[in-house]
Design a protein around this motif. Sequence first.
Motif, PDB file in Angstrom:
ATOM      1  N   ASP A  89      83.631  38.533  65.411  1.00 50.98           N
ATOM      2  CA  ASP A  89      84.775  38.242  66.295  1.00 50.98           C
ATOM      3  C   ASP A  89      85.571  39.490  66.656  1.00 50.98           C
ATOM      4  O   ASP A  89      86.785  39.430  66.879  1.00 50.98           O
ATOM      5  CB  ASP A  89      85.711  37.208  65.642  1.00 50.98           C
ATOM      6  N   GLN A  92      86.663  40.510  72.184  1.00 46.85           N
ATOM      7  CA  GLN A  92      87.532  39.477  72.727  1.00 46.85           C
ATOM      8  C   GLN A  92      87.497  39.523  74.246  1.00 46.85           C
ATOM      9  O   GLN A  92      87.492  40.605  74.842  1.00 46.85           O
ATOM     10  CB  GLN A  92      88.971  39.674  72.242  1.00 46.85           C
ATOM     11  N   ARG A 256      78.217  32.419  62.419  1.00 44.50           N
ATOM     12  CA  ARG A 256      78.190  32.744  63.849  1.00 44.50           C
ATOM     13  C   ARG A 256      76.897  33.452  64.251  1.00 44.50           C
ATOM     14  O   ARG A 256      76.410  33.296  65.355  1.00 44.50           O
ATOM     15  CB  ARG A 256      79.361  33.672  64.198  1.00 44.50           C
TER      16      ARG A 256
END
Length: 633
Positions: A89, A92, A256
């Motif tokens: 993550d 973005q 993920r």
Amino acid sequence: MEKLKGSPLAAKTVGRLLRRDLSLRHWRRVLESKEWEMQTGVNDIMPALKLSYDNLPFHQQQCFSSSALFPEDHMYRTTELINLWIGLDILQPDGRNQTLEDIGLSYLNDLVTHGFFREEGTWAGLGYVMHDLLHDLALKVASHDYVSLHRSNVGSVKIQQSIRHLSIIIDDDDYDYDDDTMSVEIFKSQLRNLKTRLKVKQLHTLMIFGVMSKSFAKIFGDLVREANALRVLHLVDISSSVESILHTFSEIVHLRYLCLGTMYGSQVHLPLTISRFYHLRILDLGSWYGCRDLPKDLSNLEKLRHFYSQSDSNIHNVGKLKLLEELTVFRVNKESEGFEPKQLENLTELRELGIYNLENIHTKEDAAKAKLIEKNYLERLTLDWDSERSNIEPDVEAVILESLQPPRYLEGLRIGGHGGPSCPTWLGDNLTVEALKSLHLIGVSWKCLPSLGKMWGLDTLILKHIAAIKEFVIEQRQVLLQQDEGDQQLVSPTEACSSKLQVLRSDDTMGLLATPICSFLSSSLTELKLRWINKIKMERFSKEQEDALHLLTSLQQLKFSNFRELQHLPTGLHKLTNLQRLEVDYCPAVRSLPNDGLPKSLQELDVHHCFNEELKQQCIGLLGTIPNIRTEY
């Protein structure tokens, strides 16, 4: 220069930092930074490298820090890095209609520009390497979050309680079948104690590099069993003896990014629990050589964006994966629910698509259900008919291909086994895919090739197993090629036209070595591979063919393959003054190199599977005049 300690690496890194802002204020800030006070010796350049790191934007610092998980001297791949960053993550959305992959590639290019990675070409394409000292910097700046363990440091490295990302590196020496060496046993013992040194339950990343023995697998299995918060799991060298580790996956539902690989010849089965990872964005089976059967309910992974596989893996009910960006193999089977053309209808995010067994589509209505023309992001497309099918219906196949029109900005197209008499209008008279960069035509039955001149961006053309070609169109010109009975006629060009085609591979030697075609390609073509599959025996190149070949003055690579009866290579190769590599493969009747010599520009000569000692000795005699020479039977 005193602060840089005479190091080229430090000079390049700080130089790039200074170049970002040429103002006096910025240069003074760098010169007067307190980081310089951290120098510990006459050769310490770490402060110089740390200065450049400190001036990176925060997200790029995070990207660089993640490289601490990889082994030193690792060859990084673009997708490997970007997928890891997505899994963590780090990337973005920026609100500018960019994909996460676009953002990741931008960050990677910036890190290259600033000197943290260096591009390096490999057999598999572009890769990236990192200097050892920069890898040390990554370990230093990331030490609160990342730790990488191997035999030499596992007992001494300080593992902080804040660690969330762990990699373990197993060297070749650690993979022992007897499990009886003292240092390996100590390594295993220290790995077993990991659970007392770090908080396994808060781990977000676990990456294991190297081949595991059965005893190693048990240790890692125990570790994975408790790491329920994992977002990234990377295991690429699984052997049959450690298949049990895969069955500890049931609880890591927050995953993920999952990368799994096996050793060659392995019969390891994929864990059925994969289909429970509902947050999974990336499933990388690109190094999976085990059993190919996918879980039938894999389509439950509705957040999946990337699926990589080397094997022939067909996803049941793939239409549910609406975010998917790659589907390299989709086999049409109208008799089996879940593999119909309509499965592709809503996959609008696809960048790459391969549709196989198109002989199973019989109506244009069924073909149209794939809605290829609406897939605006599609870049690469394969349309394939089984070459061994029992029945060919030319008229039906022509209609089906016409109905599979792709979007106009497609960059790469491969069509294989099509039995229709001509190319579709969207590739021919009413060309809509003008932006094509790569075109592969394999085993098609067309008598006329599409117009290359209208494809203004085309740089790669591959033609294989095309027996019926009669026309080759360049803009408004037509060049008649090989007739069915083997005769050849040429029509000279009537207007100037240039090409951007750089790579051409073909088995139609008699047709391509024609003056109009070679004249058209003369300024652009850098790589030509000719392969002979015609039933007509060819013992030598004609004068006209040799003259046409001499026009290709931009050639850098030239290959002759499978010319079984050819006795002489074409004369005049010395006229190809830019030629750097010449390869001759399986031409057993060729006994010598051209009498008039080879070009002085030649850097590589590769002659193999020619089974001729006289030719081999002649090549060996050129040692010293050509840098790289390879001769093999």
